[in-house]
Design an enzyme around this catalytic site. Structure first.
Site, PDB file in Angstrom:
ATOM      1  N   ASP A  48       1.892   2.317   3.871  1.00 41.80           N
ATOM      2  CA  ASP A  48       0.928   3.395   3.660  1.00 41.80           C
ATOM      3  C   ASP A  48       1.637   4.711   3.363  1.00 41.80           C
ATOM      4  O   ASP A  48       1.295   5.771   3.884  1.00 41.80           O
ATOM      5  CB  ASP A  48       0.019   3.550   4.883  1.00 41.80           C
ATOM      6  CG  ASP A  48      -1.410   3.830   4.476  1.00 41.80           C
ATOM      7  OD1 ASP A  48      -1.597   4.438   3.421  1.00 41.80           O
ATOM      8  OD2 ASP A  48      -2.323   3.455   5.226  1.00 41.80           O
TER       9      ASP A  48
ATOM     10  N   HIS B  52      -5.595  -0.830   4.806  1.00 41.36           N
ATOM     11  CA  HIS B  52      -5.473  -0.210   6.138  1.00 41.36           C
ATOM     12  C   HIS B  52      -6.689  -0.275   7.083  1.00 41.36           C
ATOM     13  O   HIS B  52      -7.451   0.663   7.177  1.00 41.36           O
ATOM     14  CB  HIS B  52      -4.908   1.214   6.083  1.00 41.36           C
ATOM     15  CG  HIS B  52      -5.380   2.097   4.964  1.00 41.36           C
ATOM     16  ND1 HIS B  52      -4.593   3.104   4.473  1.00 41.36           N
ATOM     17  CD2 HIS B  52      -6.534   2.141   4.263  1.00 41.36           C
ATOM     18  CE1 HIS B  52      -5.243   3.730   3.520  1.00 41.36           C
ATOM     19  NE2 HIS B  52      -6.423   3.161   3.374  1.00 41.36           N
TER      20      HIS B  52
ATOM     21  N   HIS C  42       0.839  -1.202   0.000  1.00 35.33           N
ATOM     22  CA  HIS C  42       0.000   0.000   0.000  1.00 35.33           C
ATOM     23  C   HIS C  42       0.873   1.250   0.000  1.00 35.33           C
ATOM     24  O   HIS C  42       1.378   1.680   1.027  1.00 35.33           O
ATOM     25  CB  HIS C  42      -0.919  -0.006   1.231  1.00 35.33           C
ATOM     26  CG  HIS C  42      -2.046   0.973   1.123  1.00 35.33           C
ATOM     27  ND1 HIS C  42      -3.359   0.601   1.120  1.00 35.33           N
ATOM     28  CD2 HIS C  42      -2.058   2.312   0.985  1.00 35.33           C
ATOM     29  CE1 HIS C  42      -4.141   1.657   1.002  1.00 35.33           C
ATOM     30  NE2 HIS C  42      -3.359   2.718   0.917  1.00 35.33           N
TER      31      HIS C  42
HETATM   32 ZN   LIG Z   1      -7.131   4.010   1.925  1.00 33.65          ZN
END
Ligand SMILES: [Zn+2]
Length: 405
Positions: A285, A212, A40
């Site tokens: 992330d 997430h 991600h």
């Molecule tokens: Zn997201």
């Protein structure tokens, strides 16, 4: 043990493999792990190179121990057709120091209207389908998407957010948001959407991967779905098991993320989910933005922050050093499981595999200093936070990147 690398591959693992003329990396007293794989992250190229590009993103990822990265497809143009997939793959060969595995858009331009050509994108090299952090609202559209994907063997990655109740907010609806007078993102805006996506995954027998996870309720829903045999995997990122909503105090826009930082009970729930295997993956992330877009009022500031260079160190410090996960479990969640989910032949130190290897010094306590990030976004919510480990070498297809700081 020695690992002999030849032509970018692991040729042999054993003792006393030193060969005359070969370059040697000394890993005495350090840990040697398979290269990490990030599921991600935003690379921002094409279209948003002022935020990050393939060169800076991959250098930053490698510095954080990632030897393979993916890319959310919400670029400009979006990665929504064969030509853009081929472009980004070709560009990654010249520009990126890491391997790159692109995601293809679920909808054209990530605009939630029209489906893209999934089969064609898969043939050109996408490993999963996703609209990145843009959640699909329309139920009839999402139903069509799942039905179409059921003809292919490719996971769908979903960010779960019902935008009709999330207020486009980057703060949890709770104590801190009330005190600051900001509209919050309630837990139910995440869980309602998650429940819908789980039901569709069950209906069409699709591998659904949840991006997430931020709430303990989401962990419970995923646990129930897995117990029923639904083909679902899930990820979280370090901020959701380290930081809570109070980080947004004083309207700190570095804490503006989506989904938002939750409460201490949610942190406990996420850690429990990591321990019992409900959450399969820890991603970085990485969402780099310009500093100008963060130095604005909370409601209009951009979401996210630079995370490649902190993800592993933070996860190790908060999970392994704190005896929540074993080192092996952490490597599973940051290398082996992402490889399995995406169907890529990585995540092992094994003869015949690409020599993607990371060397970790587990006795290098230091504080996070964003000024030395290789990412263009040289700021972090973790500035000044202490970590226990450092990465000294990232070896990608046999090419060694050594770090001293
Ligand atoms: Zn997201």
């Amino acid at each position: 043990m020695d690992i002999l690398i030849n032509q970018g591959k692991i040729a042999e693992i054993g003792t006393d493999l030193a060969i005359e003329g070969y370059y040697t990396v000394d890993a005495t007293d350090k840990i040697v792990i398979p290269g990490l794989i990030d599921m991600h992250c935003e690379i921002c190229e094409p279209g948003y190179e002022h935020r990050e590009n393939l060169i800076t993103a991959s250098l930053s990822a490698a510095r954080g121990g990632f030897t393979s990265i993916t890319c959310n497809p919400n670029t400009l143009p979006a990665i929504d057709n064969k030509t853009v997939v081929e472009y980004i793959k070709a560009k990654s060969i010249t520009d990126a120091v890491t391997h790159l595995f692109p995601y293809g858009c679920l909808t054209k331009g990530c605009e939630n209207n029209e489906l893209t050509e999934y089969g064609e994108m898969q043939l050109s090299g996408t490993v999963a389908l996703s609209d990145g952090d843009i959640p699909i609202q329309d139920n009839s559209l999402v139903n069509k998407i799942f039905r179409y994907v059921s003809m292919l063997d490719m996971p769908i990655i979903m960010h779960c957010e019902d935008t009709s109740i999330s207020n486009n907010s980057g703060i949890h609806e709770g104590y801190t948001s009330t005190r600051l007078g900001l509209k919050g993102f309630p837990v139910v805006a995440e869980t309602m959407h998650l429940a819908r996506n789980i039901l569709l995954s069950k209906e069409y027998d699709i591998h659904l991967h949840i991006a997430h996870v931020s709430t303990k309720e989401s962990v419970e829903l995923i646990r129930m779905a897995k117990a029923q045999g639904i083909h679902i995997t899930a990820e979280t990122s370090p901020r959701y098991f380290i930081l809570d909503e109070t980080m947004a105090d004083h309207y700190n826009t570095f804490a503006k993320v989506s989904p938002p930082l939750r409460t201490s009970e949610d942190i406990e729930g996420i850690i429990q989910g990591l321990k019992d295997g409900t959450i399969d993956v820890i991603s970085s992330d990485h969402k780099p933005n310009t500093i100008d877009s963060k130095q604005l009022e909370f409601q209009v500031a951009s979401f996210g922050f630079s995370s490649f260079e902190t993800a592993f160190k933070l996860a190790y410090t908060h999970l392994v050093s704190n005896n929540q996960l074993s080192l092996n479990d952490l490597i599973q969640k940051m290398s082996h499981n992402p490889a399995q989910i995406l169907g890529i032949n990585k995540g092992h130190i094994k003869v015949g595999y690409d020599a993607d290897i990371v060397i970790v010094d587990q006795h290098d306590t230091h504080t996070i200093n964003p000024n030395i990030f290789l990412s263009k976004a040289k700021y972090s919510l973790y500035e000044g936070i202490e970590v226990d480990v450092n990465i000294t070498n990232t070896i990608i297809s046999g090419k060694n990147y050594g770090y001293t700081l």
